[in-house]
Scaffold this motif. Structure first.
Motif, mmCIF file in Angstrom:
data_model
loop_
_atom_site.group_PDB
_atom_site.id
_atom_site.type_symbol
_atom_site.label_atom_id
_atom_site.label_comp_id
_atom_site.label_asym_id
_atom_site.label_seq_id
_atom_site.Cartn_x
_atom_site.Cartn_y
_atom_site.Cartn_z
ATOM 1 N N LEU A 54 0.813 -1.214 0.000
ATOM 2 C CA LEU A 54 0.000 0.000 0.000
ATOM 3 C C LEU A 54 0.850 1.269 0.000
ATOM 4 N N GLY A 55 2.088 1.169 0.444
ATOM 5 C CA GLY A 55 2.983 2.316 0.354
ATOM 6 C C GLY A 55 3.276 2.671 -1.088
ATOM 7 N N VAL A 56 3.511 1.651 -1.925
ATOM 8 C CA VAL A 56 3.717 1.866 -3.354
ATOM 9 C C VAL A 56 2.455 2.441 -3.984
ATOM 10 N N VAL A 57 1.305 1.915 -3.595
ATOM 11 C CA VAL A 57 0.035 2.408 -4.116
ATOM 12 C C VAL A 57 -0.120 3.895 -3.819
ATOM 13 N N ALA A 58 0.154 4.296 -2.574
ATOM 14 C CA ALA A 58 -0.013 5.685 -2.172
ATOM 15 C C ALA A 58 0.924 6.613 -2.927
ATOM 16 N N GLU A 59 2.093 6.127 -3.311
ATOM 17 C CA GLU A 59 3.060 6.957 -4.029
ATOM 18 C C GLU A 59 2.802 7.018 -5.527
ATOM 19 N N MET A 60 2.200 5.964 -6.097
ATOM 20 C CA MET A 60 2.165 5.834 -7.553
ATOM 21 C C MET A 60 0.794 6.005 -8.182
ATOM 22 N N ALA A 61 -0.269 5.574 -7.532
ATOM 23 C CA ALA A 61 -1.549 5.364 -8.206
ATOM 24 C C ALA A 61 -2.288 6.654 -8.513
ATOM 25 N N ASP A 62 -2.981 6.657 -9.651
ATOM 26 C CA ASP A 62 -4.042 7.614 -9.923
ATOM 27 C C ASP A 62 -5.373 7.014 -9.477
ATOM 28 N N ARG A 63 -5.565 5.742 -9.805
ATOM 29 C CA ARG A 63 -6.742 4.990 -9.352
ATOM 30 C C ARG A 63 -6.288 3.646 -8.838
ATOM 31 N N VAL A 64 -7.166 3.012 -8.026
ATOM 32 C CA VAL A 64 -6.815 1.747 -7.385
ATOM 33 C C VAL A 64 -7.955 0.754 -7.575
ATOM 34 N N VAL A 65 -7.590 -0.483 -7.901
ATOM 35 C CA VAL A 65 -8.526 -1.610 -7.901
ATOM 36 C C VAL A 65 -8.048 -2.595 -6.842
ATOM 37 N N VAL A 66 -8.924 -2.974 -5.924
ATOM 38 C CA VAL A 66 -8.607 -3.956 -4.890
ATOM 39 C C VAL A 66 -9.198 -5.295 -5.317
ATOM 40 N N MET A 67 -8.366 -6.341 -5.321
ATOM 41 C CA MET A 67 -8.825 -7.680 -5.696
ATOM 42 C C MET A 67 -8.760 -8.610 -4.488
ATOM 43 N N TYR A 68 -9.721 -9.524 -4.459
ATOM 44 C CA TYR A 68 -9.734 -10.555 -3.418
ATOM 45 C C TYR A 68 -10.417 -11.792 -3.969
ATOM 46 N N ALA A 69 -9.767 -12.942 -3.817
ATOM 47 C CA ALA A 69 -10.336 -14.239 -4.205
ATOM 48 C C ALA A 69 -10.895 -14.223 -5.625
ATOM 49 N N GLY A 70 -10.100 -13.680 -6.564
ATOM 50 C CA GLY A 70 -10.474 -13.732 -7.964
ATOM 51 C C GLY A 70 -11.493 -12.721 -8.400
ATOM 52 N N GLN A 71 -11.783 -11.727 -7.575
ATOM 53 C CA GLN A 71 -12.761 -10.699 -7.924
ATOM 54 C C GLN A 71 -12.188 -9.310 -7.644
ATOM 55 N N CYS A 72 -12.663 -8.321 -8.399
ATOM 56 C CA CYS A 72 -12.455 -6.931 -8.031
ATOM 57 C C CYS A 72 -13.516 -6.589 -6.992
ATOM 58 N N ILE A 73 -13.094 -6.138 -5.813
ATOM 59 C CA ILE A 73 -14.073 -5.889 -4.755
ATOM 60 C C ILE A 73 -14.198 -4.409 -4.391
ATOM 61 N N GLU A 74 -13.280 -3.576 -4.916
ATOM 62 C CA GLU A 74 -13.422 -2.135 -4.729
ATOM 63 C C GLU A 74 -12.587 -1.416 -5.782
ATOM 64 N N GLU A 75 -13.093 -0.270 -6.225
ATOM 65 C CA GLU A 75 -12.385 0.544 -7.210
ATOM 66 C C GLU A 75 -12.684 1.999 -6.934
ATOM 67 N N ALA A 76 -11.618 2.853 -6.942
ATOM 68 C CA ALA A 76 -11.812 4.269 -6.652
ATOM 69 C C ALA A 76 -10.543 5.039 -7.001
ATOM 70 N N PRO A 77 -10.654 6.359 -7.198
ATOM 71 C CA PRO A 77 -9.451 7.201 -7.271
ATOM 72 C C PRO A 77 -8.659 7.072 -5.970
ATOM 73 N N LEU A 78 -7.366 7.314 -6.051
ATOM 74 C CA LEU A 78 -6.487 7.061 -4.909
ATOM 75 C C LEU A 78 -6.933 7.772 -3.632
ATOM 76 N N ALA A 79 -7.065 9.096 -3.697
ATOM 77 C CA ALA A 79 -7.398 9.843 -2.482
ATOM 78 C C ALA A 79 -8.743 9.413 -1.919
ATOM 79 N N GLU A 80 -9.710 9.155 -2.806
ATOM 80 C CA GLU A 80 -11.031 8.712 -2.368
ATOM 81 C C GLU A 80 -10.946 7.374 -1.640
ATOM 82 N N LEU A 81 -10.162 6.451 -2.182
ATOM 83 C CA LEU A 81 -10.047 5.137 -1.554
ATOM 84 C C LEU A 81 -9.375 5.226 -0.192
#
Length: 343
Positions: free
Chosen positions: A231-258
């Motif tokens: 998550l440190g890399v995510v906070a430094e790099m991302a414009d948007r984030v997709v969170v995956m769990y058990a073969g599914q996308c379970i959340e998606e949002a712009p970085l600051a919003e997430l």
């Protein structure tokens, strides 16, 4: 916890004009004999032109196999059994191998996670680094050699002319990782898929590589699909984030919003598991109970429910549909009042 992530990037504004890559309802199965297991289901997200999209989740969440399916690189047991993968509006799943070969490298390049087996042991670094440039960019071997040296130097390798003449076994793991990054960038792709690109590198070199990728995005407009569990890399790099769990996308949002309003119980648990710089010495690091399920293809409803801190209280844990809670922010979590609270 979210606030400590967001301070640097809360005001980031990203102008995404169009979708370069779009994955729609992707399903991936692994078939062995008469048995079939589903490794990914209903995976949907897009990567805009010039965007850095981070896909985050624990090992076994389906991040890497999703990335491999984009370039048709699943192993013999792997099958894309449903959905679409659109690159510049064209479905990669409908293309023949020859068409995909023309896209690999110049259209889409990939930095693989397993660097130990990604370089050919019988060819020098220079031969492997220049081959793609000669084939895809049509430049001379001399030009490709000079470009290869420049790329190695940009990734932080000293004595690049000497490294070009060496074989993979003569380099450390970190140097091989940087060679792989240089190879991925050598054909100037429109989309770079980076699967844990700094795994074998120390913290200082990690920072340099991430800065390199970000500067290349800014200079060339290249899009980046960055797969990570950090998550440190995510906070430094991302414009948007997709969170995956058990073969599914379970959340998606712009970085600051997430980071300010994590809505899914799994996302919140991931963030709680990251140590904070202001944590007291007596603070115990949070650990998500249980494990990512190994066989989740037939699971019904919320796949995180067995590990969820409020799973027993969820009145509709049998559901797994998306819901949009804010513009651009969607989740599969349906716990009442879940958006942005601290479960």
């Amino acid at each position: 916890m979210a606030g400590s992530f967001c301070q640097h990037h809360a005001s980031r504004e990203v102008g995404i004009t169009q979708q370069l890559l779009e994955i729609r309802h992707l399903q991936i199965d692994f078939v062995q004999g008469h048995s079939r297991s589903r490794a990914a289901s209903d995976v949907s997200f897009g990567v805009g032109s010039g965007e850095i999209l981070c896909v985050v989740g624990e090992s076994g969440s389906g991040k890497s196999i999703t990335a491999l399916s984009i370039l048709g690189l699943l192993n013999r047991q792997g099958r894309v059994s449903g959905g679409e993968i659109l690159f510049e509006g064209k479905n990669l799943l409908d293309m023949k191998e020859e068409e995909l070969d023309r896209i690999r490298g110049t259209g889409i390049a990939m930095i693989f996670q397993d660097i130990m087996y990604s370089l050919n042991p019988v060819f020098t670094i220079g031969m492997q680094l220049t081959e793609g440039m000669i084939r895809h960019r049509g430049i001379s071997r001399k030009e490709a050699w000079a470009e290869g040296i420049r790329l190695l130097e940009r990734t932080g390798i000293r004595n690049a002319p000497q490294v070009m003449k060496k074989y993979p076994h003569m380099l450390s793991g970190g140097m091989r990782q940087r060679v792989m990054i240089a190879m991925a960038l050598s054909c100037r792709p429109k989309l770079l898929i980076a699967d844990e690109p700094t795994t074998a590198l120390d913290v200082t070199i990690q920072y340099q590589i991430m800065e390199l990728l970000r500067s290349l995005r800014d200079e060339t407009g290249m899009s980046i699909l960055l797969i990570t569990h950090d998550l440190g890399v995510v906070a430094e790099m991302a414009d948007r984030v997709v969170v995956m769990y058990a073969g599914q996308c379970i959340e998606e949002a712009p970085l600051a919003e997430l980071l300010e309003h994590p809505a899914h119980a799994y996302t919140q648990s991931l963030m709680r598991a990251v140590p904070g710089i202001h944590d007291d010495r007596s603070h115990l690091l949070y650990s998500i109970p249980g494990y990512v399920p190994q066989e989740y293809g037939e699971m019904q409803g919320c796949r995180f429910a067995p590990r969820c801190p409020k799973g027993a209280e969820c009145p509709i844990r049998s559901l797994e549909e998306w819901r949009e809670i804010r513009p651009g922010h969607r989740t599969r979590c349906w716990i009442e009042g879940g958006a942005g609270d601290d479960r």
